[in-house]
Design an enzyme around this catalytic site. Sequence first.
Site, PDB file in Angstrom:
ATOM      1  N   ILE A  17      39.965  49.065  41.787  1.00 43.06           N
ATOM      2  CA  ILE A  17      39.523  48.666  43.133  1.00 43.06           C
ATOM      3  C   ILE A  17      40.686  48.750  44.132  1.00 43.06           C
ATOM      4  O   ILE A  17      40.530  49.252  45.251  1.00 43.06           O
ATOM      5  CB  ILE A  17      38.969  47.221  43.106  1.00 43.06           C
ATOM      6  CG1 ILE A  17      37.715  47.137  42.218  1.00 43.06           C
ATOM      7  CG2 ILE A  17      38.670  46.730  44.520  1.00 43.06           C
ATOM      8  CD1 ILE A  17      37.271  45.700  41.892  1.00 43.06           C
ATOM      9  N   ASP A  36      52.530  46.989  42.654  1.00 46.68           N
ATOM     10  CA  ASP A  36      51.876  46.848  41.339  1.00 46.68           C
ATOM     11  C   ASP A  36      52.949  46.608  40.278  1.00 46.68           C
ATOM     12  O   ASP A  36      54.075  47.086  40.406  1.00 46.68           O
ATOM     13  CB  ASP A  36      51.095  48.119  41.001  1.00 46.68           C
ATOM     14  CG  ASP A  36      49.999  47.870  39.962  1.00 46.68           C
ATOM     15  OD1 ASP A  36      48.810  47.842  40.350  1.00 46.68           O
ATOM     16  OD2 ASP A  36      50.335  47.682  38.773  1.00 46.68           O
ATOM     17  N   SER A 144      35.537  36.618  42.690  1.00 45.79           N
ATOM     18  CA  SER A 144      34.651  37.219  41.675  1.00 45.79           C
ATOM     19  C   SER A 144      33.357  36.416  41.646  1.00 45.79           C
ATOM     20  O   SER A 144      33.362  35.210  41.937  1.00 45.79           O
ATOM     21  CB  SER A 144      35.308  37.147  40.295  1.00 45.79           C
ATOM     22  OG  SER A 144      34.351  37.453  39.287  1.00 45.79           O
ATOM     23  N   TYR A 157      39.193  31.693  34.239  1.00 44.23           N
ATOM     24  CA  TYR A 157      38.996  32.727  35.259  1.00 44.23           C
ATOM     25  C   TYR A 157      38.004  32.262  36.331  1.00 44.23           C
ATOM     26  O   TYR A 157      38.272  32.365  37.531  1.00 44.23           O
ATOM     27  CB  TYR A 157      38.500  34.003  34.569  1.00 44.23           C
ATOM     28  CG  TYR A 157      38.255  35.173  35.482  1.00 44.23           C
ATOM     29  CD1 TYR A 157      39.295  35.782  36.168  1.00 44.23           C
ATOM     30  CD2 TYR A 157      36.963  35.694  35.645  1.00 44.23           C
ATOM     31  CE1 TYR A 157      39.059  36.883  36.992  1.00 44.23           C
ATOM     32  CE2 TYR A 157      36.720  36.782  36.455  1.00 44.23           C
ATOM     33  CZ  TYR A 157      37.766  37.377  37.131  1.00 44.23           C
ATOM     34  OH  TYR A 157      37.528  38.460  37.944  1.00 44.23           O
ATOM     35  N   LYS A 161      38.876  31.614  40.242  1.00 42.46           N
ATOM     36  CA  LYS A 161      38.250  32.377  41.335  1.00 42.46           C
ATOM     37  C   LYS A 161      37.515  31.441  42.306  1.00 42.46           C
ATOM     38  O   LYS A 161      37.456  31.711  43.506  1.00 42.46           O
ATOM     39  CB  LYS A 161      37.314  33.447  40.767  1.00 42.46           C
ATOM     40  CG  LYS A 161      38.039  34.594  40.072  1.00 42.46           C
ATOM     41  CD  LYS A 161      39.052  35.302  40.975  1.00 42.46           C
ATOM     42  CE  LYS A 161      39.516  36.624  40.374  1.00 42.46           C
ATOM     43  NZ  LYS A 161      40.546  37.285  41.193  1.00 42.46           N
ATOM     44  N   ILE A 190      32.077  45.956  38.277  1.00 42.79           N
ATOM     45  CA  ILE A 190      32.591  47.169  38.929  1.00 42.79           C
ATOM     46  C   ILE A 190      33.266  48.038  37.862  1.00 42.79           C
ATOM     47  O   ILE A 190      34.068  47.532  37.061  1.00 42.79           O
ATOM     48  CB  ILE A 190      33.633  46.812  40.022  1.00 42.79           C
ATOM     49  CG1 ILE A 190      33.018  45.884  41.084  1.00 42.79           C
ATOM     50  CG2 ILE A 190      34.215  48.069  40.667  1.00 42.79           C
ATOM     51  CD1 ILE A 190      31.893  46.462  41.902  1.00 42.79           C
TER      52      ILE A 190
END
Length: 264
Positions: A17, A36, A144, A157, A161, A190
Amino acid sequence: MRLEHKTAVITGGASGIGLAAAHRFAAEGAAVVIGDVNADRAVAAAAEITEAGGTAVGTAVNVMDEESIASLIGRAVDEFGSLHVLCNHVGGSNPRKDLDLLRMDLDEFDKTMALNVRSTVLGARLALPHMIAAGGGSIINTASVAGLSGDYLQSAYGTAKAAVIRLTQYIATQYGPRNVRCNAVAPGAISSPALLDNLSSAEIDAIVAHNALPFLGEPDDIANTMLFLASDESRYLTGQLLTVDGGMSSHSSIAEDRRGFLPA
Ligand SMILES: NC(=O)c1ccc[n+]([C@@H]2O[C@H](COP(=O)([O-])OP(=O)(O)OC[C@H]3O[C@@H](n4cnc5c(N)ncnc54)[C@H](O)[C@@H]3O)[C@@H](O)[C@H]2O)c1
């Protein structure tokens, strides 16, 4: 050229993404700084954009480390003079350790909170002074659908989020008066390496079966939403969550079962 004269930093911009967003932003005129942990891929991604006629640099960043994020933001300002857009995109958790509450590895919980939430706090704190100096800006946080409701696994997670979603509102509230907007995007499933490398095709099919739309999303579906949030087209939009999930969260969990009760 929807991002002409804007400088954008994207963390985790060397894959999936984030990489799609880097390409879309550059195609719309932004100078893009790709940060990154995989520096080689970040540099290669920037070279590809430059070859295509865009403006980009790629550099190493580890969003677990404040100094590393500071040098990423510093690089953007040194190289291009100012900063207008920040995508706090890095996130995730280890699906083998991030399970239900009783079996969740607590170190993984702390790491997940740091990777998703602390990194977003740090990115915003380091970018805000430059955005304020530039007369305004747009911070885009990657959340998310996992942050919207409970599940049997990925407890850390989902919790992280959810915090990213609320944090987005705090940033929007506190810095809106200085013309800095902050919004979050909540992707559903995705087809990025993060999904394809961690889930079996049967698991992906099971997830997509709950979409309203009959297909798996692509990185560009999220990148296009980020582009809208980065551009002045969304100038009156702040503190919001845009859920881009093929309609996965559009219906209640009992909707599928109720189809069996439709009148003939
Ligand atoms: N793909 C999905 O279905 C999906 C769904 C919901 C949310 N998301 C969110 O999207 C983001 C991930 O994007 P993606 O799906 O394109 O994944 P991806 O794995 O393709 O890309 C993630 C990038 O982040 C980099 N990265 C990892 N740790 C880092 C660190 N500590 N510092 C700097 N860079 C780091 C990786 O090297 C990689 O290039 C995460 O925030 C994730 O929670 C993805």
